[in-house]
Design an enzyme around this catalytic site. Structure first.
Site: not given
Ligand code: UDP
Length: 334
Positions: A38, A61-63, A88, A121, A167, A171, A208
């Site tokens: 993305f 994988f996701t790209g 690589i 890497n 994750y 990072k 997300r």
């Molecule tokens: N969330 C939500 N509904 C969804 C997916 C995520 O309410 O369908 C909420 C999740 O619990 C979090 C926020 O949205 O509080 C952001 O989640 P996301 O996975 O997008 O990003 P991150 O948590 O990594 O900031």
């Protein structure tokens, strides 16, 4: 161990002197790992459009190839299917051939190993050929923050054994490795901490919140709000992020820099914006939240404003409509 043969000059970063405003940057060869994803694919568009040569490394994988298909046939564009967890071998005939590694990373790919091995890497490659290395880190290094908004000086509040920790800690380790190579091996590095980002080409099904809500509204399904929906996030449009990454790439500052939009929304507010944008009759369905979910997140971008002269320009209400037609097309194709 595969040998990394790149070029003989370990000091080609000397060619990357500060560029005065308005002066055109000479074309470079840039390696973008995760470039079919993305954010990566938007960055590739920008690099190619300003005349750089781009080598994308992606394990798909996701790209998706669709994100880059418009560059196929461009002699300045190369695409390699490879998982950066493995070293690589990139060979080049000319000296000073590769100037920059930009490392993008998906949230899905078994977080810890990809972030740590991939970063290691790429840092090794960057060291060998004297290229700059830009790490795209994340606001997740702040964990469930006790400081609000978050400044780069905040050390974070991460549960090391929690469900999100692969994750987050991946990072954090990637940042540690990047600074270690910078201090110990003289590699020129840049670190961006990217906050929640949305836009066209976002994965539809990675769970997300923005992609979920937009796809749900298009499919006439209820928007799934986790928990009470009062947790906050700050959403930046992908073009703003790409501008920030380009500014960081050209700057003489290591960072880390927060790259995000300070506009803060609860998930319920986000659902309202999605309803207004796509379907006012959409309904909301509450679901149980995941463990260790950060209660709030909002970047303090003073540092990026002052040193990179960057700030996001596109608000959530302006940016959301820009991803709808892309999502509509992809949902129809399913
Ligand atoms: N969330 C939500 N509904 C969804 C997916 C995520 O309410 O369908 C909420 C999740 O619990 C979090 C926020 O949205 O509080 C952001 O989640 P996301 O996975 O997008 O990003 P991150 O948590 O990594 O900031």
């Amino acid at each position: 161990n595969p040998l990394l043969l790149l070029n003989h000059n370990s000091h080609n970063h000397r060619h990357l002197l500060p560029v005065p405003a308005g002066v055109r940057v000479p074309p470079r060869r840039v390696v973008v790992t995760g470039g079919a994803g993305f954010v990566g694919s938007h960055l590739v568009d920008k690099l190619l459009s300003r005349g750089d040569d781009v080598i994308v490394i992606d394990n798909f994988f996701t790209g998706r190839k669709e994100n880059l298909v418009h560059h196929f046939g461009n002699p300045r564009f190369e695409l390699i299917r490879h998982d950066v967890v493995e070293p690589i071998l990139l060979e080049s005939k000319e000296r000073n051939d590769i100037h920059y590694f930009m490392s993008l990373r998906s949230k899905l790919n078994h977080g810890y190993k990809t972030n740590v091995m991939g970063t290691l890497n790429m840092l090794g490659l960057a060291k060998r050929i004297g290229a700059r290395f830009l790490l795209t880190s994340t606001s997740e290094v702040y964990g469930d923050p006790l400081e609000h908004p978050q400044k780069e000086t905040y050390w974070g509040n991460v549960n090391p054994i929690g469900v999100r920790s692969c994750y987050d800690e991946g990072k954090r380790t990637a940042e540690t490795l990047t600074m270690d190579y910078h201090r110990g091996a003289d590699v020129e590095v840049r670190i961006a901490r990217i906050f929640n980002t949305y836009g066209p080409r976002m994965c539809i099904d990675d769970g997300r919140v923005v992609s979920n809500f937009v796809a749900q509204a298009i499919r006439k399904q209820p928007l799934t709000v986790y928990g009470d929906g009062k947790q906050t996030r700050s959403f930046q449009y992908v073009a703003d992020l790409v501008d920030g990454l380009m500014a960081l790439m050209e700057s003489e500052h290591v960072g880390p820099f927060n790259l995000g939009n300070p506009g803060e929304f609860t998930m319920l507010e986000l659902a309202e914006v999605v309803k207004d944008t796509i379907d006012p009759s959409a309904t909301i369905e509450f679901k149980e939240n995941t463990a260790d979910d950060p209660h709030m997140r909002k970047p303090d971008i003073t540092k990026a404003k002052e040193l990179l002269h960057w700030e996001p320009k596109i608000s959530l209400r302006e940016g959301l409509p820009l991803m709808v037609s892309d999502f509509q097309k992809r949902v129809l194709e399913e």
